[in-house]
Design a protein around this motif. Structure first.
Motif, PDB file in Angstrom:
ATOM      1  N   ILE A 180       0.684  -1.013  -0.090  1.00 18.83           N
ATOM      2  CA  ILE A 180      -0.140   0.130  -0.085  1.00 18.83           C
ATOM      3  C   ILE A 180       0.844   1.429   0.128  1.00 18.83           C
ATOM      4  N   ALA A 181       0.731   2.171  -0.892  1.00 21.29           N
ATOM      5  CA  ALA A 181       1.487   3.230  -0.883  1.00 21.29           C
ATOM      6  C   ALA A 181       0.989   4.318   0.204  1.00 21.29           C
ATOM      7  N   SER A 182       1.746   5.043   0.887  1.00 24.56           N
ATOM      8  CA  SER A 182       1.592   5.932   2.013  1.00 24.56           C
ATOM      9  C   SER A 182       1.168   7.475   1.487  1.00 24.56           C
ATOM     10  N   ALA A 183       0.260   7.495   0.594  1.00 21.09           N
ATOM     11  CA  ALA A 183       0.076   8.675   0.191  1.00 21.09           C
ATOM     12  C   ALA A 183      -0.579   9.684   1.404  1.00 21.09           C
ATOM     13  N   THR A 184      -1.265   9.104   2.181  1.00 19.86           N
ATOM     14  CA  THR A 184      -1.847  10.077   3.382  1.00 19.86           C
ATOM     15  C   THR A 184      -0.966   9.979   4.448  1.00 19.86           C
ATOM     16  N   GLY A 185      -0.203   8.976   4.619  1.00 21.10           N
ATOM     17  CA  GLY A 185       0.613   8.935   5.695  1.00 21.10           C
ATOM     18  C   GLY A 185       1.813   9.754   5.348  1.00 21.10           C
ATOM     19  N   PHE A 186       2.297  10.061   4.291  1.00 16.39           N
ATOM     20  CA  PHE A 186       3.633  10.726   4.111  1.00 16.39           C
ATOM     21  C   PHE A 186       3.015  12.303   4.450  1.00 16.39           C
ATOM     22  N   TRP A 187       1.739  12.818   4.078  1.00 18.41           N
ATOM     23  CA  TRP A 187       1.191  13.991   4.261  1.00 18.41           C
ATOM     24  C   TRP A 187       1.229  14.219   5.981  1.00 18.41           C
ATOM     25  N   ILE A 188       0.789  13.442   6.853  1.00 19.17           N
ATOM     26  CA  ILE A 188       0.741  13.935   8.179  1.00 19.17           C
ATOM     27  C   ILE A 188       1.910  13.599   8.648  1.00 19.17           C
ATOM     28  N   LEU A 189       2.995  12.600   8.467  1.00 16.53           N
ATOM     29  CA  LEU A 189       4.194  12.718   8.994  1.00 16.53           C
ATOM     30  C   LEU A 189       4.910  13.800   8.712  1.00 16.53           C
ATOM     31  N   ARG A 190       5.052  14.350   7.403  1.00 20.52           N
ATOM     32  CA  ARG A 190       5.973  15.490   7.043  1.00 20.52           C
ATOM     33  C   ARG A 190       5.112  16.646   7.796  1.00 20.52           C
ATOM     34  N   GLU A 191       4.058  16.706   8.040  1.00 24.31           N
ATOM     35  CA  GLU A 191       3.380  17.877   8.852  1.00 24.31           C
ATOM     36  C   GLU A 191       3.952  17.690  10.196  1.00 24.31           C
ATOM     37  N   MET A 192       3.944  16.513  10.947  1.00 28.48           N
ATOM     38  CA  MET A 192       4.507  16.399  12.417  1.00 28.48           C
ATOM     39  C   MET A 192       5.898  16.310  12.435  1.00 28.48           C
ATOM     40  N   LEU A 193       6.583  15.868  11.659  1.00 22.70           N
ATOM     41  CA  LEU A 193       8.091  15.284  11.918  1.00 22.70           C
ATOM     42  C   LEU A 193       9.107  15.911  10.900  1.00 22.70           C
ATOM     43  N   GLY A 194       8.620  16.576   9.685  1.00 28.83           N
ATOM     44  CA  GLY A 194       9.496  16.923   8.627  1.00 28.83           C
ATOM     45  C   GLY A 194       9.509  16.014   7.658  1.00 28.83           C
ATOM     46  N   LEU A 195      10.281  16.462   6.357  1.00 27.75           N
ATOM     47  CA  LEU A 195      10.495  15.406   5.226  1.00 27.75           C
ATOM     48  C   LEU A 195      11.402  14.254   5.573  1.00 27.75           C
ATOM     49  N   ALA A 196      12.570  14.571   6.231  1.00 26.10           N
ATOM     50  CA  ALA A 196      13.634  13.459   6.301  1.00 26.10           C
ATOM     51  C   ALA A 196      12.810  12.251   7.223  1.00 26.10           C
ATOM     52  N   ARG A 197      12.411  12.579   8.279  1.00 23.01           N
ATOM     53  CA  ARG A 197      11.626  11.564   9.118  1.00 23.01           C
ATOM     54  C   ARG A 197      10.440  10.886   8.388  1.00 23.01           C
ATOM     55  N   ALA A 198       9.874  11.680   7.742  1.00 26.89           N
ATOM     56  CA  ALA A 198       8.474  11.015   6.889  1.00 26.89           C
ATOM     57  C   ALA A 198       9.161   9.952   5.698  1.00 26.89           C
ATOM     58  N   VAL A 199       9.989  10.421   5.201  1.00 21.71           N
ATOM     59  CA  VAL A 199      10.740   9.454   4.268  1.00 21.71           C
ATOM     60  C   VAL A 199      11.125   8.190   4.754  1.00 21.71           C
ATOM     61  N   ASP A 200      11.834   8.408   5.901  1.00 30.07           N
ATOM     62  CA  ASP A 200      12.369   7.150   6.559  1.00 30.07           C
ATOM     63  C   ASP A 200      11.065   6.278   6.963  1.00 30.07           C
ATOM     64  N   LEU A 201      10.127   6.667   7.551  1.00 31.04           N
ATOM     65  CA  LEU A 201       9.196   5.904   8.030  1.00 31.04           C
ATOM     66  C   LEU A 201       8.339   5.294   7.073  1.00 31.04           C
ATOM     67  N   ILE A 202       7.813   6.184   5.840  1.00 27.69           N
ATOM     68  CA  ILE A 202       7.061   5.611   4.823  1.00 27.69           C
ATOM     69  C   ILE A 202       7.939   4.503   3.807  1.00 27.69           C
ATOM     70  N   GLN A 203       9.077   4.836   3.668  1.00 35.80           N
ATOM     71  CA  GLN A 203       9.795   4.065   2.670  1.00 35.80           C
ATOM     72  C   GLN A 203      10.393   2.574   3.513  1.00 35.80           C
ATOM     73  N   THR A 204      10.593   2.804   4.807  1.00 37.55           N
ATOM     74  CA  THR A 204      11.232   1.594   5.510  1.00 37.55           C
ATOM     75  C   THR A 204      10.105   0.838   6.190  1.00 37.55           C
ATOM     76  N   GLY A 205       9.017   1.344   6.396  1.00 37.91           N
ATOM     77  CA  GLY A 205       7.772   0.820   7.125  1.00 37.91           C
ATOM     78  C   GLY A 205       8.001   0.252   8.417  1.00 37.91           C
ATOM     79  N   ARG A 206       9.070   0.784   9.080  1.00 39.57           N
ATOM     80  CA  ARG A 206       9.656   0.348  10.350  1.00 39.57           C
ATOM     81  C   ARG A 206       8.624   0.870  11.531  1.00 39.57           C
TER      82      ARG A 206
END
Length: 255
Positions: free
Chosen positions: A141-167
């Motif tokens: 599943i692509a994280s289209a909405t997940g990326f938005w809220i994580l970037r709002e909360m944490l910034g770009l670098a951490r959003a990329v980390d969390l949606i691309q690793t799925g950790r």
């Protein structure tokens, strides 16, 4: 005929409405009936004069919510995927536009869309085993909405980390990042969430509502753009068939 259990449970604790996601055998993973019932409960609570705040939690001690029920998602085609995204828009809007205090009691893991829903709340209370994360990529599943809220909360670098690793984040890291506001003992999660909700409900109500409206307005453009892109992205993904195949594969591994 066997009576089906309620998808959500609702109880009043004084002036606080406690909504409990109620599929513990499936880690409270949600499908359309559960989402529909949750939206209805939130909208009703927003208009109810006897409800001063909402606490959202999950049944059992393993999960707040494991996210999308793959039994439902693996059967989607492209048209159903677009409707699915609109269902999420409706739920997210109901939470974002809820003018009263909204607190999440993280009784266990919050994954994928449940992680996102918890981040839309005003505050989150968890315990040492309250894990959180965006593992959607692992089930195709692509994280289209997940990326938005994580970037709002944490910034770009951490959003990329969390949606691309799925950790999955442990509670301590979530707390350090500000995603969990407080960590308490496991048995204290719901009582502390109720205590916080009561304290917030005691604030001047118009000021609290206006603050929430300002927060919502500040993120509205990104929200609207996200859901338009999510609709397109998930249509293409389900047309390609990879998402359904990966969901089925992931679900089969769990069984």
């Amino acid at each position: 005929m066997t009576q089906q259990p309620d998808h959500i449970l609702q109880t009043m604790e004084g002036s606080i409405l406690v909504i409990t996601l109620n599929k513990p055998s499936r880690l409270n993973a949600w499908d359309k009936p559960m989402r529909d019932d949750l939206v209805m409960a939130i909208l009703k609570a927003s208009k109810a004069s006897d409800v001063e705040a909402v606490v959202l939690t999950g049944a059992g001690d393993r999960a707040f919510c494991a996210g999308q029920d793959l039994n439902e998602g693996k059967t989607f085609d492209a048209d159903r995927a677009e409707l699915w995204i609109e269902e999420w828009r409706t739920l997210y809007n109901a939470i974002r536009r809820f003018d009263k205090p909204f607190v999440v009691a993280l009784n266990g893991i919050a994954a994928g869309s449940a992680f996102q829903v918890s981040l839309l709340a005003d505050f989150r209370i968890g315990h040492a085993l309250s894990k959180m994360g965006q593992p959607e990529i692992n089930s195709g599943i692509a994280s289209a909405t997940g990326f938005w809220i994580l970037r709002e909360m944490l910034g770009l670098a951490r959003a990329v980390d969390l949606i691309q690793t799925g950790r999955i984040l442990e509670a301590e890291e979530s707390h350090r990042l500000g995603l969990i506001n407080e960590i308490v003992g496991r048995e204290e999660v719901l009582p502390r969430a109720l205590e916080l909700a009561r304290m917030l409900a005691g604030k001047p109500k118009h000021a609290y509502a206006f603050n929430k409206q300002r927060i919502c307005a500040a993120t509205q453009a990104g929200f609207d753009e996200t859901f338009e892109l999510a609709r397109q992205i998930h249509r293409r993904a389900f047309e390609a068939g990879e998402t359904q195949a990966e969901m089925a594969k992931f679900f089969n591994k769990k069984n």
